[in-house]
Design a protein around this motif. Structure first.
Motif, PDB file in Angstrom:
ATOM      1  N   SER A   1       0.832  -1.202   0.000  1.00  0.00           N
ATOM      2  CA  SER A   1       0.000   0.000   0.000  1.00  0.00           C
ATOM      3  C   SER A   1       0.866   1.251   0.000  1.00  0.00           C
ATOM      4  CB  SER A   1      -0.922   0.000   1.222  1.00  0.00           C
ATOM      5  OG  SER A   1      -1.799  -1.104   1.191  1.00  0.00           O
ATOM      6  N   GLN A   2       1.908   1.245   0.831  1.00  0.00           N
ATOM      7  CA  GLN A   2       2.810   2.383   0.859  1.00  0.00           C
ATOM      8  C   GLN A   2       3.486   2.553  -0.489  1.00  0.00           C
ATOM      9  OE1 GLN A   2       5.925   2.108   3.766  1.00  0.00           O
ATOM     10  NE2 GLN A   2       7.093   3.782   2.878  1.00  0.00           N
ATOM     11  N   TYR A   3       3.907   1.447  -1.079  1.00  0.00           N
ATOM     12  CA  TYR A   3       4.589   1.494  -2.376  1.00  0.00           C
ATOM     13  C   TYR A   3       3.680   2.060  -3.458  1.00  0.00           C
ATOM     14  CZ  TYR A   3       6.659  -0.181  -6.724  1.00  0.00           C
ATOM     15  OH  TYR A   3       7.159  -0.257  -7.989  1.00  0.00           O
ATOM     16  N   LEU A   4       2.437   1.561  -3.536  1.00  0.00           N
ATOM     17  CA  LEU A   4       1.520   1.993  -4.591  1.00  0.00           C
ATOM     18  C   LEU A   4       1.099   3.444  -4.418  1.00  0.00           C
ATOM     19  CD1 LEU A   4      -0.706  -1.205  -4.906  1.00  0.00           C
ATOM     20  CD2 LEU A   4       1.056  -0.413  -6.493  1.00  0.00           C
ATOM     21  N   ARG A   5       0.755   3.832  -3.184  1.00  0.00           N
ATOM     22  CA  ARG A   5       0.375   5.227  -2.952  1.00  0.00           C
ATOM     23  C   ARG A   5       1.545   6.163  -3.242  1.00  0.00           C
ATOM     24  NH1 ARG A   5      -2.167   3.097   1.763  1.00  0.00           N
ATOM     25  NH2 ARG A   5      -0.326   3.730   2.966  1.00  0.00           N
ATOM     26  N   GLY A   6       2.717   5.773  -2.759  1.00  0.00           N
ATOM     27  CA  GLY A   6       3.887   6.617  -2.996  1.00  0.00           C
ATOM     28  C   GLY A   6       4.233   6.732  -4.460  1.00  0.00           C
ATOM     29  N   MET A   7       4.168   5.608  -5.198  1.00  0.00           N
ATOM     30  CA  MET A   7       4.500   5.647  -6.621  1.00  0.00           C
ATOM     31  C   MET A   7       3.505   6.497  -7.390  1.00  0.00           C
ATOM     32  SD  MET A   7       7.330   4.231  -7.256  1.00  0.00           S
ATOM     33  CE  MET A   7       7.163   4.329  -9.036  1.00  0.00           C
ATOM     34  N   PHE A   8       2.229   6.459  -7.011  1.00  0.00           N
ATOM     35  CA  PHE A   8       1.231   7.284  -7.687  1.00  0.00           C
ATOM     36  C   PHE A   8       1.556   8.767  -7.523  1.00  0.00           C
ATOM     37  CE2 PHE A   8      -2.750   9.719  -7.524  1.00  0.00           C
ATOM     38  CZ  PHE A   8      -3.250   9.445  -8.791  1.00  0.00           C
TER      39      PHE A   8
ATOM     40  N   GLY B   1       9.335   5.537   0.431  1.00  0.00           N
ATOM     41  CA  GLY B   1      10.008   4.992   1.604  1.00  0.00           C
ATOM     42  C   GLY B   1      11.091   4.017   1.220  1.00  0.00           C
ATOM     43  N   GLU B   2      11.987   3.776   2.155  1.00  0.00           N
ATOM     44  CA  GLU B   2      13.096   2.849   1.918  1.00  0.00           C
ATOM     45  C   GLU B   2      12.859   1.516   2.613  1.00  0.00           C
ATOM     46  OE1 GLU B   2      16.434   5.050   3.280  1.00  0.00           O
ATOM     47  OE2 GLU B   2      16.530   6.330   1.498  1.00  0.00           O
ATOM     48  N   ARG B   3      11.577   1.240   2.947  1.00  0.00           N
ATOM     49  CA  ARG B   3      11.256   0.008   3.656  1.00  0.00           C
ATOM     50  C   ARG B   3      11.431  -1.226   2.787  1.00  0.00           C
ATOM     51  NH1 ARG B   3       5.464   0.448   6.030  1.00  0.00           N
ATOM     52  NH2 ARG B   3       5.964  -1.720   6.480  1.00  0.00           N
ATOM     53  N   ILE B   4      11.372  -1.057   1.461  1.00  0.00           N
ATOM     54  CA  ILE B   4      11.550  -2.217   0.593  1.00  0.00           C
ATOM     55  C   ILE B   4      12.956  -2.770   0.762  1.00  0.00           C
ATOM     56  CG2 ILE B   4      11.638  -2.954  -1.815  1.00  0.00           C
ATOM     57  CD1 ILE B   4       9.360  -1.079  -2.395  1.00  0.00           C
TER      58      ILE B   4
ATOM     59  N   VAL C   1       7.861  -7.997 -15.476  1.00  0.00           N
ATOM     60  CA  VAL C   1       8.735  -6.828 -15.340  1.00  0.00           C
ATOM     61  C   VAL C   1       8.055  -5.747 -14.497  1.00  0.00           C
ATOM     62  CG1 VAL C   1       9.908  -4.980 -16.607  1.00  0.00           C
ATOM     63  CG2 VAL C   1       9.913  -7.307 -17.514  1.00  0.00           C
ATOM     64  N   LEU C   2       6.762  -5.518 -14.750  1.00  0.00           N
ATOM     65  CA  LEU C   2       6.027  -4.499 -14.000  1.00  0.00           C
ATOM     66  C   LEU C   2       5.867  -4.880 -12.525  1.00  0.00           C
ATOM     67  CD1 LEU C   2       3.161  -3.547 -16.492  1.00  0.00           C
ATOM     68  CD2 LEU C   2       5.303  -2.342 -16.085  1.00  0.00           C
ATOM     69  N   LEU C   3       5.723  -6.169 -12.279  1.00  0.00           N
ATOM     70  CA  LEU C   3       5.410  -6.614 -10.918  1.00  0.00           C
ATOM     71  C   LEU C   3       6.635  -7.092 -10.154  1.00  0.00           C
ATOM     72  CD1 LEU C   3       2.210  -8.681 -11.788  1.00  0.00           C
ATOM     73  CD2 LEU C   3       2.336  -6.305 -11.059  1.00  0.00           C
ATOM     74  N   ALA C   4       7.821  -6.983 -10.761  1.00  0.00           N
ATOM     75  CA  ALA C   4       9.024  -7.528 -10.133  1.00  0.00           C
ATOM     76  C   ALA C   4       9.294  -6.898  -8.778  1.00  0.00           C
ATOM     77  CB  ALA C   4      10.231  -7.327 -11.059  1.00  0.00           C
ATOM     78  N   LEU C   5       9.210  -5.577  -8.688  1.00  0.00           N
ATOM     79  CA  LEU C   5       9.538  -4.911  -7.430  1.00  0.00           C
ATOM     80  C   LEU C   5       8.505  -5.192  -6.336  1.00  0.00           C
ATOM     81  CD1 LEU C   5      11.808  -3.215  -6.335  1.00  0.00           C
ATOM     82  CD2 LEU C   5      10.537  -1.159  -6.934  1.00  0.00           C
ATOM     83  N   PRO C   6       7.185  -5.074  -6.606  1.00  0.00           N
ATOM     84  CA  PRO C   6       6.226  -5.420  -5.540  1.00  0.00           C
ATOM     85  C   PRO C   6       6.338  -6.872  -5.078  1.00  0.00           C
ATOM     86  CG  PRO C   6       5.139  -4.160  -7.259  1.00  0.00           C
ATOM     87  CD  PRO C   6       6.499  -4.498  -7.778  1.00  0.00           C
TER      88      PRO C   6
ATOM     89  N   SER D   1       8.982  -8.771  -5.197  1.00  0.00           N
ATOM     90  CA  SER D   1      10.233  -8.897  -4.445  1.00  0.00           C
ATOM     91  C   SER D   1      10.080  -8.323  -3.042  1.00  0.00           C
ATOM     92  CB  SER D   1      11.361  -8.180  -5.189  1.00  0.00           C
ATOM     93  OG  SER D   1      11.548  -8.725  -6.467  1.00  0.00           O
ATOM     94  N   ALA D   2       9.315  -7.243  -2.915  1.00  0.00           N
ATOM     95  CA  ALA D   2       9.108  -6.645  -1.592  1.00  0.00           C
ATOM     96  C   ALA D   2       8.362  -7.600  -0.674  1.00  0.00           C
ATOM     97  CB  ALA D   2       8.325  -5.337  -1.733  1.00  0.00           C
ATOM     98  N   VAL D   3       7.329  -8.255  -1.204  1.00  0.00           N
ATOM     99  CA  VAL D   3       6.589  -9.239  -0.397  1.00  0.00           C
ATOM    100  C   VAL D   3       7.489 -10.429  -0.067  1.00  0.00           C
ATOM    101  CG1 VAL D   3       4.638 -10.822  -0.397  1.00  0.00           C
ATOM    102  CG2 VAL D   3       4.379  -8.531  -1.363  1.00  0.00           C
ATOM    103  N   THR D   4       8.289 -10.859  -1.028  1.00  0.00           N
ATOM    104  CA  THR D   4       9.220 -11.959  -0.780  1.00  0.00           C
ATOM    105  C   THR D   4      10.211 -11.602   0.314  1.00  0.00           C
ATOM    106  OG1 THR D   4       9.021 -12.629  -3.106  1.00  0.00           O
ATOM    107  CG2 THR D   4      10.880 -13.516  -1.865  1.00  0.00           C
ATOM    108  N   LEU D   5      10.635 -10.330   0.324  1.00  0.00           N
ATOM    109  CA  LEU D   5      11.580  -9.881   1.340  1.00  0.00           C
ATOM    110  C   LEU D   5      10.977  -9.966   2.740  1.00  0.00           C
ATOM    111  CD1 LEU D   5      14.414  -8.685   1.755  1.00  0.00           C
ATOM    112  CD2 LEU D   5      13.396  -6.414   1.548  1.00  0.00           C
ATOM    113  N   VAL D   6       9.682  -9.679   2.869  1.00  0.00           N
ATOM    114  CA  VAL D   6       9.009  -9.822   4.162  1.00  0.00           C
ATOM    115  C   VAL D   6       9.089 -11.267   4.648  1.00  0.00           C
ATOM    116  CG1 VAL D   6       6.772  -9.706   5.324  1.00  0.00           C
ATOM    117  CG2 VAL D   6       7.459  -7.871   3.776  1.00  0.00           C
TER     118      VAL D   6
END
Length: 329
Positions: free
Chosen positions: A182-189, A274-277, A300-305, A307-312
């Protein structure tokens, strides 16, 4: 297997993105199916607007490339021919110019309709046939609609599948992943909106034709780390070369993109996204290649989100490992 999971993964991510819109429409006392349908329509409007933006860029650049190709060859000849003469190398520049012009005319159309169609097919297909692309598109819309419609029921069903002793842990991890996304999507928008305004205004001040679509396109490409901004910058440089050649305008474009990178990288992204990713640049590039190969364009579009969930999950597993008696011994 990747071709089977790609449409379901794309539908889930798109439903997750549109869920706040659907929830807001539901609060306006709209029936839930109507809210889900309106959310999908709004999402499709945004998608086709992006495709139309890309098409407008192609329509502007392709005729310029075709018209200026002979001048490019003449400039190359004027610069290269004296150097080749020193090595007793002779080239038939007349036939070279004719052949190059014919090749460019053959592969590029004036209105870019055929190239746009090919690009759109490639995006949808990701290596599959056109029939499969059509089926996948319908499947994505179908699954996305029912996910929006039954989002809570879907997760309640998944919760029942989890053993009772693990439900609290899984719910905690899901909440962390949801907060991160949510933070990622809101921030990217917000970042995309600000940077689209910046690039459009900056390129307009430089005097580039099509500055607004090029600025918006560059801002949208921010969602693809490193590669996206490189693509936007390359398009701006090509546009400058086609319109002005090598002159002071080139410095202006470089200044606009250099300033944009500083604003985005040092101010907007750390504060809004944020740098939480916390992914290393090498890990980001690996994720782009890995998920792109696995799920095609959507990967390619979904790689970062993803990866962020995988990191959790990785952090949780590492924490449990450090707390284990085997590790502490």
């Amino acid at each position: 297997m990747a071709e089977i999971f790609t449409p379901f993964l794309a539908a889930f991510i798109l439903a997750y993105i549109l869920r706040p819109v659907c929830t807001w429409l539901g609060r306006q006392r709209l029936p839930h199916p109507v809210a889900a349908l309106i959310s999908m329509v709004l999402g499709l409007i945004v998608l086709f607007s992006i495709l139309a933006l890309f098409g407008s860029l192609l329509k502007q650049e392709i005729p310029l490339i075709r018209s200026q190709a002979p001048d490019w060859i003449q400039n190359i000849q004027a610069w290269l021919e004296p150097k080749l003469v020193q090595f007793h190398i002779q080239l038939d520049w007349g036939s070279l110019q004719t052949s190059a012009t014919q090749k460019i005319t053959q592969h590029l159309s004036d209105n870019a309709d055929s190239l746009m169609s090919t690009t759109f097919d490639t995006v949808l297909m990701s290596g599959s046939s056109l029939a499969t692309a059509f089926i996948n598109s319908v499947l994505i819309l179908f699954v996305m609609f029912y996910l929006l419609l039954d989002w809570h029921h879907f997760f309640q069903f998944l919760k029942k599948l989890i053993p009772v002793r693990a439900q609290a842990t899984v719910q905690q991890l899901a909440m962390q992943a949801d907060a991160l996304l949510s933070q990622y999507l809101r921030g990217m928008f917000i970042v995309i909106t600000i940077m689209a305004t910046y690039y459009s205004c900056g390129l307009s001040l430089v005097g580039l034709n099509g500055a607004i679509p090029l600025g918006i396109f560059t801002a949208l490409m921010i969602v693809i780390p490193y590669i996206g901004i490189a693509l936007g910058f390359s398009l701006a440089i090509i546009t400058t070369l086609l319109q002005f050649g090598v002159d002071i305008h080139m410095i202006g474009v470089m200044a606009v993109y250099g300033g944009g990178q500083m604003i985005e990288g040092f101010f907007l992204t750390p504060r809004l996204v944020g740098e939480r990713i916390g992914l290393h640049p090498v890990a980001v590039l690996f994720a782009l290649l890995f998920f792109g190969q696995l799920f095609g364009f959507f990967g390619v579009l979904l790689a970062l989100p993803i990866s962020a969930v995988t990191l959790v999950l990785v952090k949780f597993a590492w924490q449990r490992y450090q707390q284990s008696s085997w590790y502490q011994k």
